[in-house]
Design a protein around this motif. Structure first.
Motif, PDB file in Angstrom:
ATOM      1  N   LEU A  54       0.848  -1.192   0.000  1.00  0.00           N
ATOM      2  CA  LEU A  54       0.000   0.000   0.000  1.00  0.00           C
ATOM      3  C   LEU A  54       0.879   1.236   0.000  1.00  0.00           C
ATOM      4  N   VAL A  55       0.809   2.014  -1.082  1.00  0.00           N
ATOM      5  CA  VAL A  55       1.617   3.225  -1.215  1.00  0.00           C
ATOM      6  C   VAL A  55       0.779   4.347  -1.827  1.00  0.00           C
ATOM      7  N   PRO A  56       1.119   5.607  -1.546  1.00  0.00           N
ATOM      8  CA  PRO A  56       0.330   6.741  -2.049  1.00  0.00           C
ATOM      9  C   PRO A  56       0.722   7.146  -3.475  1.00  0.00           C
ATOM     10  N   THR A  92      -3.091   4.167  -2.042  1.00  0.00           N
ATOM     11  CA  THR A  92      -3.828   4.772  -0.922  1.00  0.00           C
ATOM     12  C   THR A  92      -4.175   6.230  -1.172  1.00  0.00           C
ATOM     13  N   ALA A  99      -6.814   4.191   2.455  1.00  0.00           N
ATOM     14  CA  ALA A  99      -5.914   3.133   2.921  1.00  0.00           C
ATOM     15  C   ALA A  99      -6.695   2.012   3.594  1.00  0.00           C
ATOM     16  N   GLY A 116       3.288  -1.390   4.149  1.00  0.00           N
ATOM     17  CA  GLY A 116       2.818  -0.028   4.035  1.00  0.00           C
ATOM     18  C   GLY A 116       1.608   0.136   4.956  1.00  0.00           C
ATOM     19  N   PRO A 117       0.885   1.236   4.880  1.00  0.00           N
ATOM     20  CA  PRO A 117       1.138   2.445   4.090  1.00  0.00           C
ATOM     21  C   PRO A 117       2.310   3.288   4.626  1.00  0.00           C
ATOM     22  N   SER A 139       4.079  -1.194   8.453  1.00  0.00           N
ATOM     23  CA  SER A 139       3.985   0.172   7.949  1.00  0.00           C
ATOM     24  C   SER A 139       5.359   0.786   7.726  1.00  0.00           C
TER      25      SER A 139
END
Length: 393
Positions: A54-56, A92, A99, A116-117, A139
């Motif tokens: 999970l990454v932005p 995310t 997220a 992640g995030p 995370s």
């Protein structure tokens, strides 16, 4: 922000992306709380193990670090020997609610663990979303306040740096320390980390002073801390600030106010080596700070650059470290490889900055070197430990 004191100091006020992102990860989120549990899913280590990253990716302010984290994770997957990782990436958008939704979607898709995030609030939300299904979250945040339950943090913490510095200082006869910290959340976390580390190391905190990011506030705080240091026979001054804040001004102004580096050991919780254009500041000469294992970090950076044609972001190694830990555990052939009990194995893991391990409270411990600046060059004065049974812990 600090008033301009000179053209040299003005040049030092540029924002450093890594420091900003580290404390963007420190946004105020409600805690899941408690010790990290021993629970987690059972996995078939003879088949591909699905890991959700999970990454932005679509966050305009964090897209660069998101790409670097993803590339580092993919590099780690490629480096695994005999371990099959099915890495699936979820965006995310830098949002806690997104997220949480993406974490649930990932688990519905078959993910056995979440990597992640990046941001603390998003990691907290993701952990809450999948806690009832026994899925652990590794995370990229460095915020101790979100750690616990099914959430672990991979980011280096002030506690790691403070423990290493205070233990070394006590051993060198420099254990009577004063703390000068910024009057904000990172500064308060840093101050608390120093106080806790002192209690564990035999060092003594003789006083603390806070300042706002103005020259007037810093000048007044320096006068106060100087008086305390004289009254309490302090041997060292530890700073929580970084280059993105007012570190350059502190390292210039503190010696000018009479806190001489010749008689006071300066120490810092942030990466003082990140700005070589600050190596001429009087307070940095001979000062102590922590660094990862240089050989391990250089090896990762070289391999990343060769694979992707550009250097990794400062935080990229966290993506590699998460996959390395997962891969090491799956490679042991354990069906409980992704449980809290397995993730917190005492031997830890080898990462991009050296040895690290996850702790039962959801935080982490990292093997760090003690470094200084001499003649405008970074010098390692106490190497990073290579295992958790070695010196430095």
């Amino acid at each position: 922000m600090f008033a301009v004191l000179s053209s040299a100091r003005k040049a030092m006020t540029r924002v450093v992306a890594v420091s900003s992102l580290l404390w963007l990860a420190a946004c105020d989120a409600s805690m899941i709380g408690g010790l990290a549990g021993s629970g987690g899913p059972s996995v078939d280590t003879n088949a591909p193990v699905r890991v959700a990253l999970l990454v932005p990716k679509s966050d305009p302010g964090a897209g660069v670090v998101a790409r670097s984290l993803e590339n580092a994770a993919r590099l780690a997957v490629a480096d695994l020997d005999g371990v099959q990782i099915d890495l699936q990436v979820y965006d995310t958008a830098g949002s806690a609610s997104t997220a949480a939704a993406q974490a649930q979607r990932a688990v519905d898709d078959g993910a056995k663990i979440i990597l992640g995030p990046l941001f603390g609030e998003a990691a907290n939300a993701a952990g809450v979303a999948v806690a009832d299904e026994g899925i652990n979250v590794l995370s990229f945040s460095n915020t101790p306040g979100i750690a616990g339950g099914n959430v672990f943090i991979l980011g280096n913490t002030f506690a790691n740096s403070a423990d290493r510095l205070l233990k070394y200082a006590a051993g060198q006869g420099k254990g009577r320390v004063a703390v000068l910290h910024t009057n904000n959340v990172p500064g308060q976390v840093g101050r608390n980390a120093v106080q806790s580390a002192a209690a564990r190391s035999g060092a003594t905190v003789v006083g603390t002073e806070a300042y706002d990011l103005t020259t007037e506030s810093l000048s007044a705080a320096l006068e106060r801390i100087k008086a305390v240091m004289a009254q309490q026979d302090a041997q060292s001054l530890i700073l929580t600030d970084d280059w993105a804040g007012g570190l350059s001004v502190v390292l210039q102004l503190a010696p000018e106010k009479g806190i001489s580096p010749a008689s006071t050991q300066y120490m810092g919780l942030s990466r003082w080596d990140a700005r070589s254009d600050g190596f001429n500041l009087p307070g940095i000469q001979g000062g102590w700070f922590t660094m990862p294992n240089r050989a391990a970090q250089s090896s990762f950076e070289s391999r990343f650059t060769a694979a992707y044609g550009s250097a990794p972001h400062e935080l990229a190694g966290l993506g590699y470290d998460g996959i390395a830990a997962i891969g090491a555990l799956v490679g042991q052939g354990r069906r409980d490889a992704l449980t809290g009990r397995a993730l917190t194995q005492s031997a830890g893991f080898q990462g991009t900055g050296g040895v690290f391990r996850l702790l039962s409270d959801g935080t982490n411990e990292r093997g760090l070197a003690i470094a200084t600046v001499r003649n405008n060059q970074v010098v390692i004065i106490d190497p990073a430990p290579r295992s958790f049974s070695g010196a430095g812990f």
